[in-house]
Design a protein around this motif. Structure first.
Motif, mmCIF file in Angstrom:
data_model
loop_
_atom_site.group_PDB
_atom_site.id
_atom_site.type_symbol
_atom_site.label_atom_id
_atom_site.label_comp_id
_atom_site.label_asym_id
_atom_site.label_seq_id
_atom_site.Cartn_x
_atom_site.Cartn_y
_atom_site.Cartn_z
ATOM 1 N N ASP A 170 27.458 -27.711 -1.155
ATOM 2 C CA ASP A 170 27.473 -28.898 -0.305
ATOM 3 C C ASP A 170 27.421 -28.529 1.172
ATOM 4 O O ASP A 170 26.762 -29.196 1.970
ATOM 5 N N THR A 171 28.130 -27.461 1.545
ATOM 6 C CA THR A 171 28.237 -27.144 2.967
ATOM 7 C C THR A 171 26.914 -26.703 3.586
ATOM 8 O O THR A 171 26.716 -26.834 4.787
ATOM 9 N N THR A 172 26.007 -26.177 2.775
ATOM 10 C CA THR A 172 24.694 -25.818 3.313
ATOM 11 C C THR A 172 23.986 -27.061 3.830
ATOM 12 O O THR A 172 23.520 -27.113 4.971
ATOM 13 N N PHE A 173 23.927 -28.092 3.006
ATOM 14 C CA PHE A 173 23.267 -29.332 3.405
ATOM 15 C C PHE A 173 24.119 -30.110 4.409
ATOM 16 O O PHE A 173 23.584 -30.859 5.229
ATOM 17 N N GLN A 174 25.411 -29.912 4.352
ATOM 18 C CA GLN A 174 26.305 -30.522 5.328
ATOM 19 C C GLN A 174 25.987 -30.007 6.732
ATOM 20 O O GLN A 174 26.031 -30.766 7.703
ATOM 21 N N SER A 175 25.667 -28.716 6.835
ATOM 22 C CA SER A 175 25.303 -28.148 8.135
ATOM 23 C C SER A 175 24.026 -28.789 8.673
ATOM 24 O O SER A 175 23.928 -29.114 9.866
ATOM 25 N N TYR A 176 23.027 -28.986 7.799
ATOM 26 C CA TYR A 176 21.791 -29.650 8.226
ATOM 27 C C TYR A 176 22.107 -31.076 8.693
ATOM 28 O O TYR A 176 21.590 -31.548 9.712
ATOM 29 N N PHE A 177 22.936 -31.743 7.921
ATOM 30 C CA PHE A 177 23.293 -33.125 8.209
ATOM 31 C C PHE A 177 23.987 -33.244 9.564
ATOM 32 O O PHE A 177 23.678 -34.143 10.364
ATOM 33 N N LEU A 178 24.931 -32.343 9.824
ATOM 34 C CA LEU A 178 25.671 -32.393 11.086
ATOM 35 C C LEU A 178 24.763 -32.139 12.282
ATOM 36 O O LEU A 178 24.911 -32.782 13.332
ATOM 37 N N LEU A 179 23.815 -31.226 12.132
ATOM 38 C CA LEU A 179 22.894 -30.971 13.229
ATOM 39 C C LEU A 179 22.024 -32.196 13.492
ATOM 40 O O LEU A 179 21.770 -32.553 14.651
ATOM 41 N N ALA A 180 21.578 -32.853 12.443
ATOM 42 C CA ALA A 180 20.789 -34.075 12.624
ATOM 43 C C ALA A 180 21.592 -35.128 13.378
ATOM 44 O O ALA A 180 21.079 -35.789 14.298
ATOM 45 N N ALA A 181 22.857 -35.285 13.000
ATOM 46 C CA ALA A 181 23.713 -36.261 13.673
ATOM 47 C C ALA A 181 23.878 -35.929 15.153
ATOM 48 O O ALA A 181 23.870 -36.820 16.010
ATOM 49 N N ARG A 182 24.008 -34.649 15.457
ATOM 50 C CA ARG A 182 24.183 -34.249 16.861
ATOM 51 C C ARG A 182 22.905 -34.465 17.665
ATOM 52 O O ARG A 182 22.961 -34.846 18.844
ATOM 53 N N LEU A 183 21.766 -34.246 17.056
ATOM 54 C CA LEU A 183 20.506 -34.490 17.754
ATOM 55 C C LEU A 183 20.343 -35.971 18.099
ATOM 56 O O LEU A 183 19.753 -36.324 19.128
ATOM 57 N N LEU A 184 20.879 -36.828 17.251
ATOM 58 C CA LEU A 184 20.760 -38.280 17.455
ATOM 59 C C LEU A 184 22.087 -38.895 17.908
ATOM 60 O O LEU A 184 22.322 -40.089 17.709
ATOM 61 N N TRP A 185 22.933 -38.093 18.511
ATOM 62 C CA TRP A 185 24.301 -38.500 18.839
ATOM 63 C C TRP A 185 24.367 -39.797 19.636
ATOM 64 O O TRP A 185 25.199 -40.666 19.362
ATOM 65 N N THR A 186 23.508 -39.940 20.623
ATOM 66 C CA THR A 186 23.569 -41.137 21.478
ATOM 67 C C THR A 186 23.147 -42.401 20.741
ATOM 68 O O THR A 186 23.402 -43.508 21.221
ATOM 69 N N GLU A 187 22.505 -42.230 19.576
ATOM 70 C CA GLU A 187 22.063 -43.389 18.802
ATOM 71 C C GLU A 187 23.081 -43.822 17.751
ATOM 72 O O GLU A 187 22.911 -44.863 17.102
#
Length: 280
Positions: A84-101
């Protein structure tokens, strides 16, 4: 490449749920989407979807899966080291890229996932994740017979990285850095084979980090590598016996000793090639 991949990603979108699906962690496509949405050059013709639609699908998916992560109070996914944590890392980076949204609730969930995972991984010490079945790095020693366990150690290190990037001022950050550094340095220096008699495992342990790996009564004492955390207590390297293949007298033969032979020693210090350890 990402634009073409987006065509496939959009085919997976579930219009009923309004998100990409959980199946096989398909929702992790949000990372590729986030990269496209935050860079110039978006081409809807190649991607097969208009940019506003892709943005809406991506944000809805991040919102749903941030809330359903176990570390944020959900029950659907997350926290489990393998994988899970492998995909969790991808997910968290996506969230940070779109943080202001992101809305405030989703941001809080992302922050809870980030710091919560680091706390969980650090609390395991060198022990196994009870949620991950038989997956194990065998503590800091890794594998012994043909399997280094470097990938497994990398999973531990990887799960700590988001917190180090986005919560460096957290009260526990020093512990996270120590754990990340120990796992990443250790995985970089293990030999492919350790000892034919070393068969112990840290399975089922839950020691506080940092802690020394368990030892076997028949195993060669481990020798620490340089640069380990302060407070370590190195084992003095042992000189190879005269006449061994690794002794200075025989180095001219340029032959590599068999991994399991008594003369399989560290090429720099002459010490037995074992995993590092330090005192808690």
């Amino acid at each position: 490449m990402l634009l073409r991949h987006t065509r496939w990603a959009e085919q997976q979108f579930d219009p009923v749920a309004g998100t990409y699906p959980a199946r096989d962690f398909t929702f992790a496509v949000v990372l590729g989407n986030a990269v496209l949405l935050t860079r110039d050059g978006y081409d809807a013709t190649i991607a097969g979807v208009e940019r506003p639609t892709l943005g809406a699908h991506t944000l809805a998916t991040i919102r749903r899966f941030a809330a359903s992560n176990r570390l944020a109070g959900g029950t659907e996914w997350g926290r489990k080291l393998f994988f899970d944590t492998t995909f969790q890392s991808y997910f968290l980076l996506a969230a940070r890229l779109l943080w202001t949204e992101l809305d405030d609730a989703t941001r809080r969930n992302v922050e809870r996932i980030t710091t919560g995972q680091a706390a969980c991984t650090t609390a395991l010490g060198t022990g196994d994740d009870p949620d991950s079945g038989g997956w194990t790095p065998h503590g800091l020693r890794g594998g012994y017979l043909g399997d280094t366990k470097l990938e497994e150690m990398g999973v531990y290190a990887q799960s700590l990285a988001p917190a180090l990037a986005w919560a460096p001022a957290d009260a526990q950050a020093q512990d996270w850095r120590a754990a990340f550094g120990a796992w990443s340095r250790n995985e970089a220096g293990l030999p492919a084979r350790w000892s034919p008699t070393a068969s112990t495992s840290t399975a089922g342990t839950s020691s506080r980090w940092p802690s020394a790996p368990r030892s076997s009564a028949t195993a060669t004492p481990p020798t620490p590598k340089r640069g380990w955390p302060p407070g370590s207590s190195p084992t003095r390297p042992t000189r190879p016996p005269t006449g061994s293949r690794s002794s200075p007298a025989n180095r001219s033969t340029n032959r590599r000793p068999a991994p399991n032979s008594p003369s399989a020693t560290c090429c720099t210090s002459g010490a037995p090639r074992t995993a590092a350890r330090w005192s808690p």
